[in-house]
Design a protein around this motif. Structure first.
Motif, PDB file in Angstrom:
ATOM      1  N   GLY A 307       0.787  -1.227   0.000  1.00 47.93           N
ATOM      2  CA  GLY A 307       0.000   0.000   0.000  1.00 47.93           C
ATOM      3  C   GLY A 307       0.815   1.271   0.000  1.00 47.93           C
ATOM      4  N   LYS A 312       1.750   1.349  -5.204  1.00 46.33           N
ATOM      5  CA  LYS A 312       0.715   1.972  -6.039  1.00 46.33           C
ATOM      6  C   LYS A 312       1.252   2.263  -7.433  1.00 46.33           C
ATOM      7  CE  LYS A 312      -1.946   3.942  -2.237  1.00 46.33           C
ATOM      8  NZ  LYS A 312      -2.370   5.163  -1.527  1.00 46.33           N
ATOM      9  N   ASP A 333      -8.176  -2.800  -2.318  1.00 47.80           N
ATOM     10  CA  ASP A 333      -8.157  -1.439  -1.770  1.00 47.80           C
ATOM     11  C   ASP A 333      -7.368  -1.454  -0.451  1.00 47.80           C
ATOM     12  OD1 ASP A 333      -8.683   1.200  -1.430  1.00 47.80           O
ATOM     13  OD2 ASP A 333     -10.754   0.943  -0.768  1.00 47.80           O
ATOM     14  N   ASN A 334      -6.055  -1.328  -0.578  1.00 43.33           N
ATOM     15  CA  ASN A 334      -5.151  -1.402   0.584  1.00 43.33           C
ATOM     16  C   ASN A 334      -5.073  -0.042   1.264  1.00 43.33           C
ATOM     17  OD1 ASN A 334      -3.084  -1.699   2.440  1.00 43.33           O
ATOM     18  ND2 ASN A 334      -1.728  -2.796   1.038  1.00 43.33           N
ATOM     19  N   ARG A 335      -5.910   0.138   2.289  1.00 41.81           N
ATOM     20  CA  ARG A 335      -5.941   1.405   3.010  1.00 41.81           C
ATOM     21  C   ARG A 335      -4.931   1.448   4.155  1.00 41.81           C
ATOM     22  NH1 ARG A 335      -8.613   5.261   0.088  1.00 41.81           N
ATOM     23  NH2 ARG A 335     -10.304   4.248  -1.088  1.00 41.81           N
ATOM     24  N   TYR A 336      -4.278   0.325   4.408  1.00 47.73           N
ATOM     25  CA  TYR A 336      -3.319   0.289   5.515  1.00 47.73           C
ATOM     26  C   TYR A 336      -1.978   0.920   5.144  1.00 47.73           C
ATOM     27  CZ  TYR A 336      -6.537  -3.065   7.675  1.00 47.73           C
ATOM     28  OH  TYR A 336      -7.634  -3.670   8.215  1.00 47.73           O
ATOM     29  N   GLY A 337      -1.653   0.918   3.856  1.00 48.86           N
ATOM     30  CA  GLY A 337      -0.344   1.424   3.440  1.00 48.86           C
ATOM     31  C   GLY A 337       0.791   0.504   3.830  1.00 48.86           C
ATOM     32  N   MET A 355      -9.359  -7.595   3.896  1.00 47.08           N
ATOM     33  CA  MET A 355      -8.905  -6.627   2.907  1.00 47.08           C
ATOM     34  C   MET A 355      -8.820  -7.237   1.511  1.00 47.08           C
ATOM     35  SD  MET A 355      -5.317  -4.502   2.695  1.00 47.08           S
ATOM     36  CE  MET A 355      -4.465  -5.853   1.860  1.00 47.08           C
ATOM     37  N   ASN A 358     -11.919  -6.942  -0.483  1.00 48.29           N
ATOM     38  CA  ASN A 358     -12.406  -5.590  -0.787  1.00 48.29           C
ATOM     39  C   ASN A 358     -11.641  -5.047  -1.987  1.00 48.29           C
ATOM     40  OD1 ASN A 358     -14.135  -5.659   1.441  1.00 48.29           O
ATOM     41  ND2 ASN A 358     -12.570  -4.828   2.814  1.00 48.29           N
ATOM     42  N   GLU A 368      -8.287   8.017  -7.859  1.00 44.79           N
ATOM     43  CA  GLU A 368      -7.538   8.386  -6.652  1.00 44.79           C
ATOM     44  C   GLU A 368      -6.042   8.473  -6.917  1.00 44.79           C
ATOM     45  OE1 GLU A 368      -6.939   6.720  -2.101  1.00 44.79           O
ATOM     46  OE2 GLU A 368      -8.783   6.297  -3.179  1.00 44.79           O
ATOM     47  N   TYR A 369      -5.493   7.481  -7.621  1.00 45.25           N
ATOM     48  CA  TYR A 369      -4.044   7.436  -7.836  1.00 45.25           C
ATOM     49  C   TYR A 369      -3.546   8.650  -8.614  1.00 45.25           C
ATOM     50  CZ  TYR A 369       0.425   6.042  -9.862  1.00 45.25           C
ATOM     51  OH  TYR A 369       1.738   6.023 -10.249  1.00 45.25           O
TER      52      TYR A 369
END
Length: 588
Positions: A307, A312, A333-337, A355, A358, A368-369
């Protein structure tokens, strides 16, 4: 080589739905009676290949590729016909008594020696991991939730200190050149030294399961690199390899998806949470060879790179290549980074598992990117942002999705990038018209039209085939005549016509193409129409009489004898009378 009877081959074909099989390879959409897809046999950008489920055949109306389920698999995977039959049997769940035995491939002795050196290394390091000296290493692995089952499955080992591997391989009579060639040891000023000394060893295999190299982790926190990998060798080319591919391909097909991660430890992290269908690109930017291996899995790819910014960026590069090559994919969708192991350590196994389910679409990711690449407060960059996303949206086939994304883009940028409806309508009408013309590819008027009409009727049933044999039995066009003979021969052993099976019997490409063209006529009769058949036969006979009249005309020009000329003229007049009578009868 395996031998299968015609009956066995046709039985497999009958049990394998061509729509299901082709759906393993490319995404399909249903339009009308048929299914459509982007043709994989040419650079296609809009669906031009039609799959007829009722006839169990496919045809591309741009490049002309066509056939049955066997020819599709054969041409897509570039394998032999018999290999394609066995693959299709596997898809259809058909058990074959005899296994497929292919001719032995030539094995390069040098390559075989390098594989052997790697294999001996795996056996040695596996054994060493269970030794007393490696007790702390084993405990470290357990602490990282790498269980005995995972250790055995991935053949994880330990390479001791003091060049123990070199001494072992030498005792096993592995040549020093092969040890060096496999990237296991190196020559130094102090002699030959182990490259992976005092490291945890994770073997890397090629797509066929041959050991080709290692990724090795340090056992202590020190100044050494955390991980080192085998350097490029004759068997280890990083860009040609996908870690865990040989194990995960069956699991991926069962799960109907494959997780794509960055490194070997990420694969192990997925294994810890019970997700056995993951593979890794070993930290490299995706290459064309790796992408080809992904395509051969015939399942959607779920991209789960780290993430962070590098992850990315790698996801963006993957998406660009995958779209170009028509590889279906989604993005976690890796929101943890974080990377997968860090997620497990910080949030638990359930967090990674949750995760991984998702996912977002490629377009959602881009929205977003690309905000990290373009400043939307700057007009020029905002325009570039809108243009790049609009280009990707335009490649979508789902009209609803396209419209939704264009609305979202307009709300974000104030740019209306959606093509005008009037233009879309004209384009769609033009494309539909072209496709319709391709579907209704009846030949022009004349003999060839009549002969192909006869063939179309013969495909409807054996009665039409028998009637043709009795009334005509021969066609002037060589391709038409050959197809007629194939049809007659087919009916000797089959009461009902199956075009997909008949294709297996035909050797000539032009005859196969003619069969596909005729069987795809949209307005052709589904059942025998005796009036249509008789009219076509009459038209063909009239054309034959025209040919005979023309031949006599040419012959009369070369004859000097008046009596002979008169005789030929009498024959010609009779032919003209017969032709005219038939034409009059035809008009009635």
């Amino acid at each position: 080589m395996a031998r299968l009877s015609e009956q066995e081959i046709n039985g497999i074909r009958a049990k394998a739905d061509i729509v299901d099989v082709i759906g393993h390879y490319v995404p399909l959409s249903k339009k009308g009676r048929n299914y459509w897809c982007v043709c994989p046999f040419h650079d296609d950008h809009s669906p031009s290949m039609s799959i007829a489920s009722d006839k169990q055949i496919y045809k591309c109306f741009v490049c002309g590729a066509g056939g049955n389920v066997f020819t599709f698999v054969q041409n897509y995977e570039k394998i032999s016909f018999i290999e394609a039959v066995y693959k299709v049997a596997g898809y259809a769940g058909v058990h074959l008594e005899h296994s497929l035995v292919l001719p032995q491939k030539h094995i390069d002795p040098h390559i075989a020696a390098l594989h052997k050196a790697c294999k001996e290394t795996i056996e040695f390091t596996n054994y060493q991991l269970d030794s007393i000296d490696a007790k702390n290493v084993k405990e470290y692995l357990f602490k990282r939730n790498i269980t005995e089952d995972i250790i055995r499955k991935f053949t994880i080992g330990y390479n001791p200190k003091n060049d123990a591997l070199y001494r072992f391989l030498k005792a096993k009579k592995i040549k020093e050149d092969d040890m060096i060639g496999a990237g296991l040891v190196r020559m130094t000023s102090m002699g030959i030294k182990d490259i992976f000394s005092n490291r945890i060893m994770i073997p890397i295999h090629d797509a066929e399961g041959n050991p080709v190299g290692f990724t090795a982790r340090r056992t202590q926190e020190n100044e050494e690199a955390k991980y080192i990998n085998t350097t490029e060798t004759d068997i280890y080319v990083k860009g040609n390899l996908v870690f865990n591919y040989h194990r995960a391909k069956q699991e991926a097909r069962k799960a109907k998806k494959v997780f794509l991660v960055e490194g070997a430890m990420d694969v192990l992290a997925f294994e810890k949470v019970g997700l056995t269908n993951s593979i890794a690109t070993l930290g490299t930017a995706l290459t064309s060879t790796q992408l080809h291996l992904l395509k051969l899995l015939h399942v959607p790819v779920v991209v789960c790179y780290d993430g962070d910014t590098a992850g990315k960026n790698a996801t963006y590069k993957f998406g660009k290549l995958a779209i170009k090559e028509h590889v279906p994919f989604e993005i976690v969708d890796n929101r943890y980074g974080l990377d997968p192991d860090e997620i497990i350590d910080g949030y638990g196994k359930d967090a990674l598992k949750s995760m991984s389910s998702n996912t977002i679409s490629w377009i959602d990711f881009l929205f977003e990117y690309l905000l990290t690449k373009y400043n939307l407060n700057n007009y020029s960059q905002k325009k570039e942002y809108a243009m790049e996303i609009a280009e990707e949206i335009n490649q979508l086939s789902d009209t609803f999705e396209k419209e939704s994304y264009f609305i979202r883009l307009r709300e974000l940028t104030d740019f209306d990038m959606q093509p005008k409806r009037s233009i879309d309508k004209k384009t769609s009408v033009k494309e539909y018209s072209q496709r319709k013309q391709q579907f209704l590819s009846y030949p022009k008027t004349g003999r060839i039209r009549a002969e192909q009409e006869i063939l179309s009727q013969m495909l409807c049933g054996v009665a039409a085939s028998n009637y043709y044999k009795e009334e005509l039995g021969f066609m002037k066009d060589e391709t038409c005549n050959k197809l007629a003979l194939y049809i007659i021969d087919y009916y000797r052993n089959h009461p009902k016509m199956e075009v997909a099976d008949l294709l297996n019997d035909i050797q000539e490409d032009n005859v196969r193409q003619l069969l596909l063209d005729i069987s795809q006529w949209e307005l052709a009769s589904q059942d025998i129409n005796m009036q249509v058949l008789q009219d076509a036969l009459e038209k063909t006979k009239v054309c034959m009489l025209d040919d005979q009249i023309q031949m006599l005309n040419e012959k009369i020009k070369t004859i000097q004898d008046p009596m002979e000329k008169a005789k030929l003229a009498q024959q010609k007049n009779q032919l003209i009378k017969d032709r005219n009578d038939r034409m009059c009868q035809e008009r009635k």
